[in-house]
Design a protein around this motif. Structure first.
Motif, PDB file in Angstrom:
ATOM      1  N   THR A 233     -24.346  13.086  34.643  1.00 22.40           N
ATOM      2  CA  THR A 233     -24.977  12.014  33.875  1.00 22.40           C
ATOM      3  C   THR A 233     -26.346  11.651  34.431  1.00 22.40           C
ATOM      4  O   THR A 233     -27.045  10.822  33.842  1.00 22.40           O
ATOM      5  CB  THR A 233     -24.086  10.758  33.847  1.00 22.40           C
ATOM      6  N   SER A 234     -26.730  12.239  35.566  1.00 20.56           N
ATOM      7  CA  SER A 234     -28.080  12.059  36.102  1.00 20.56           C
ATOM      8  C   SER A 234     -28.986  13.134  35.532  1.00 20.56           C
ATOM      9  O   SER A 234     -28.614  14.307  35.480  1.00 20.56           O
ATOM     10  CB  SER A 234     -28.074  12.152  37.632  1.00 20.56           C
ATOM     11  N   ILE A 235     -30.169  12.732  35.089  1.00 22.74           N
ATOM     12  CA  ILE A 235     -31.114  13.676  34.513  1.00 22.74           C
ATOM     13  C   ILE A 235     -32.457  13.514  35.209  1.00 22.74           C
ATOM     14  O   ILE A 235     -32.711  12.509  35.878  1.00 22.74           O
ATOM     15  CB  ILE A 235     -31.254  13.471  32.988  1.00 22.74           C
ATOM     16  N   ASN A 236     -33.331  14.488  35.050  1.00 24.69           N
ATOM     17  CA  ASN A 236     -34.607  14.507  35.757  1.00 24.69           C
ATOM     18  C   ASN A 236     -35.715  13.970  34.857  1.00 24.69           C
ATOM     19  O   ASN A 236     -36.331  14.713  34.100  1.00 24.69           O
ATOM     20  CB  ASN A 236     -34.922  15.935  36.221  1.00 24.69           C
ATOM     21  N   LEU A 237     -35.936  12.658  34.948  1.00 14.62           N
ATOM     22  CA  LEU A 237     -36.973  12.011  34.147  1.00 14.62           C
ATOM     23  C   LEU A 237     -37.636  10.909  34.955  1.00 14.62           C
ATOM     24  O   LEU A 237     -37.010  10.301  35.828  1.00 14.62           O
ATOM     25  CB  LEU A 237     -36.382  11.402  32.876  1.00 14.62           C
ATOM     26  N   SER A 238     -38.863  10.602  34.637  1.00 15.22           N
ATOM     27  CA  SER A 238     -39.548   9.479  35.269  1.00 15.22           C
ATOM     28  C   SER A 238     -39.036   8.169  34.694  1.00 15.22           C
ATOM     29  O   SER A 238     -38.445   8.131  33.604  1.00 15.22           O
ATOM     30  CB  SER A 238     -41.059   9.578  35.043  1.00 15.22           C
ATOM     31  N   ASN A 239     -39.279   7.084  35.432  1.00 15.57           N
ATOM     32  CA  ASN A 239     -38.865   5.769  34.942  1.00 15.57           C
ATOM     33  C   ASN A 239     -39.577   5.421  33.643  1.00 15.57           C
ATOM     34  O   ASN A 239     -38.986   4.831  32.730  1.00 15.57           O
ATOM     35  CB  ASN A 239     -39.169   4.702  36.005  1.00 15.57           C
ATOM     36  N   TYR A 240     -40.851   5.824  33.507  1.00 14.46           N
ATOM     37  CA  TYR A 240     -41.604   5.559  32.275  1.00 14.46           C
ATOM     38  C   TYR A 240     -40.944   6.234  31.080  1.00 14.46           C
ATOM     39  O   TYR A 240     -40.749   5.626  30.024  1.00 14.46           O
ATOM     40  CB  TYR A 240     -43.050   6.041  32.426  1.00 14.46           C
ATOM     41  N   GLU A 241     -40.595   7.516  31.244  1.00 16.03           N
ATOM     42  CA  GLU A 241     -39.955   8.254  30.153  1.00 16.03           C
ATOM     43  C   GLU A 241     -38.584   7.673  29.829  1.00 16.03           C
ATOM     44  O   GLU A 241     -38.183   7.591  28.664  1.00 16.03           O
ATOM     45  CB  GLU A 241     -39.825   9.729  30.531  1.00 16.03           C
ATOM     46  N   MET A 253     -26.814  11.992  24.735  1.00 15.92           N
ATOM     47  CA  MET A 253     -25.745  12.351  25.675  1.00 15.92           C
ATOM     48  C   MET A 253     -24.377  12.075  25.075  1.00 15.92           C
ATOM     49  O   MET A 253     -23.448  12.879  25.204  1.00 15.92           O
ATOM     50  CB  MET A 253     -25.918  11.600  27.000  1.00 15.92           C
ATOM     51  N   LEU A 254     -24.242  10.954  24.389  1.00 10.01           N
ATOM     52  CA  LEU A 254     -22.966  10.653  23.745  1.00 10.01           C
ATOM     53  C   LEU A 254     -22.648  11.694  22.676  1.00 10.01           C
ATOM     54  O   LEU A 254     -21.495  12.124  22.537  1.00 10.01           O
ATOM     55  CB  LEU A 254     -23.004   9.253  23.138  1.00 10.01           C
ATOM     56  N   ASP A 255     -23.651  12.114  21.927  1.00  9.52           N
ATOM     57  CA  ASP A 255     -23.422  13.135  20.909  1.00  9.52           C
ATOM     58  C   ASP A 255     -22.923  14.434  21.540  1.00  9.52           C
ATOM     59  O   ASP A 255     -22.039  15.105  20.987  1.00  9.52           O
ATOM     60  CB  ASP A 255     -24.712  13.390  20.129  1.00  9.52           C
ATOM     61  N   LYS A 256     -23.450  14.776  22.710  1.00 12.45           N
ATOM     62  CA  LYS A 256     -22.992  15.981  23.403  1.00 12.45           C
ATOM     63  C   LYS A 256     -21.514  15.863  23.768  1.00 12.45           C
ATOM     64  O   LYS A 256     -20.735  16.808  23.566  1.00 12.45           O
ATOM     65  CB  LYS A 256     -23.828  16.225  24.658  1.00 12.45           C
ATOM     66  N   PHE A 257     -21.123  14.713  24.291  1.00 14.50           N
ATOM     67  CA  PHE A 257     -19.718  14.501  24.635  1.00 14.50           C
ATOM     68  C   PHE A 257     -18.817  14.705  23.413  1.00 14.50           C
ATOM     69  O   PHE A 257     -17.697  15.199  23.533  1.00 14.50           O
ATOM     70  CB  PHE A 257     -19.508  13.081  25.184  1.00 14.50           C
ATOM     71  N   SER A 258     -19.313  14.305  22.245  1.00 11.21           N
ATOM     72  CA  SER A 258     -18.485  14.308  21.033  1.00 11.21           C
ATOM     73  C   SER A 258     -18.254  15.700  20.458  1.00 11.21           C
ATOM     74  O   SER A 258     -17.541  15.843  19.462  1.00 11.21           O
ATOM     75  CB  SER A 258     -19.118  13.418  19.959  1.00 11.21           C
ATOM     76  N   HIS A 259     -18.838  16.738  21.066  1.00 13.60           N
ATOM     77  CA  HIS A 259     -18.626  18.108  20.606  1.00 13.60           C
ATOM     78  C   HIS A 259     -17.461  18.797  21.325  1.00 13.60           C
ATOM     79  O   HIS A 259     -17.129  19.938  21.009  1.00 13.60           O
ATOM     80  CB  HIS A 259     -19.900  18.941  20.804  1.00 13.60           C
ATOM     81  N   PHE A 260     -16.821  18.105  22.295  1.00 12.33           N
ATOM     82  CA  PHE A 260     -15.779  18.736  23.108  1.00 12.33           C
ATOM     83  C   PHE A 260     -14.409  18.134  22.809  1.00 12.33           C
ATOM     84  O   PHE A 260     -14.285  16.983  22.401  1.00 12.33           O
ATOM     85  CB  PHE A 260     -16.112  18.586  24.589  1.00 12.33           C
TER      86      PHE A 260
END
Length: 347
Positions: A233-241, A253-260
């Motif tokens: 659940t950790s991703i590589n993004l800046s605080n601004y993004e 991310m929730l949509d990804k979970f819903s495919h399994f």
């Protein structure tokens, strides 16, 4: 990282800290009207913490529609910002602390919560649900002194062990046993994606209980049984993004979970994300009580969706059972109806 690269990195961090501290002073000077000052706001790209931020802001805006929300984080909570806040804060303004696992040794936000308690004894301070697990006695005694010295702190504890720890250490605080705020999204969304396979949602830090080799061995057992995928659940993004795209990133991310068909996770918010998408979840143990205690929140109506595995063999058994079963991908909004729709009246 060589010496020159290391020095450049250190200088970059110092510059970033300086700019953040300067920016918060300018923003504080612009504050007017009724304001909620929210401390402990996450600035790192962990989607569990960012989901808490999303839900907390949503709850505050719904329940305090006449207020603006002003956020602090551990970088911007320092002596000058406290002094300016002391001058700017009005009689109707409110102090809140963000939810999380801040009450453990050396967490940067725990220092902030002690300082807020010490510096604002004349304002009610509401601390949203926390896991409480302070082991270092020096840090514990400092925290006990600050929180018990404040006459009006409400501390929400997000599991029974944290609640018992708080009753012992913080008897002067008003204590509430309350689930993680992200649970308020459970039962509020419907997903109709085709479901297939197993998603492993696993942490890679000091809180993990099983080694990478043990997890890989479990994953390999599903070869020929089901497709598998692994993520965190950790991703590589800046605080601004993250700040700019928080809601979209959470929805993606929730949509990804819903495919399994089933999730296997050692992350508490991995568990909650699964249930938001009504996906059955196998919960692995972690190095502390956060997961083993956290799963006790789920009522009997969730029994076909939540399975706590005490070892990896049991996780395999649970997962194969779910894969071979028919599942209704819909849960009730139990936590919003029984907790978060009623929280304001309890504060």
């Amino acid at each position: 990282m060589n010496y020159i690269t290391h020095k450049i990195h250190r200088l970059s961090l110092r510059l970033d800290s300086f700019l953040a501290k300067t920016k918060i002073l300018f923003e504080l000077m612009q504050v007017n009207g009724k304001t909620i000052f929210l401390f402990g706001f996450p600035i790192h790209a962990n989607m569990g913490d960012q989901a808490q931020a999303y839900c907390t802001l949503k709850w505050l805006n719904q329940n305090y529609p006449d207020y603006k929300v002003f956020t602090f984080n551990w970088k911007t909570s320092y002596s000058l910002s406290y002094k300016l806040l002391r001058k700017k804060i009005g009689k109707d303004d409110l102090l809140f602390g963000h939810s999380g696992y801040f009450f453990y040794d050396h967490h940067l936000e725990l220092r902030v919560y002690r300082e807020v308690a010490d510096l604002f004894p004349d304002y009610k301070f509401v601390i949203m649900p926390q896991t409480i697990n302070i082991q270092d006695n020096v840090i514990l005694q400092k925290t006990i002194k600050s929180l018990n010295g404040h006459p009006n702190i409400t501390l929400l504890c997000r599991d029974e062990i944290s609640y018992e720890n708080a009753k012992k250490d913080f008897p002067n605080c008003k204590l509430l046993l309350y689930p993680d705020i992200v649970t308020s999204l459970i039962g509020k969304r419907v997903y109709s994606n085709k479901r297939d396979g197993i998603l492993f949602v696993l942490r890679d830090d000091l809180e993990k209980f099983y080694s990478s080799d043990q997890i890989m061995e479990l994953r390999n057992r599903f070869n020929g049984v089901s497709k598998t995928e692994i993520m965190d659940t950790s991703i590589n993004l800046s605080n601004y993004e993250m700040k700019k795209n928080r809601e979209k990133l959470l929805n993606d991310m929730l949509d990804k979970f819903s495919h399994f068909k089933v999730i296997i996770t050692d992350r508490y918010h991995g568990t909650i994300f699964s249930l938001i998408t009504s996906t059955p979840v196998i919960v692995l143990d972690s190095s502390d009580h956060k997961l083993s205690s956290g799963v006790k929140w789920f009522p009997e109506t969730f029994n076909k969706h939540v399975f706590f595995a005490r070892n990896l063999d049991q996780a395999y058994e649970f997962a194969t059972h779910v894969l071979s079963s028919e599942t209704t991908y819909k849960l009730d909004p139990y936590f919003d109806e029984n907790y978060y729709s009623k929280l304001l009246s309890k504060l």
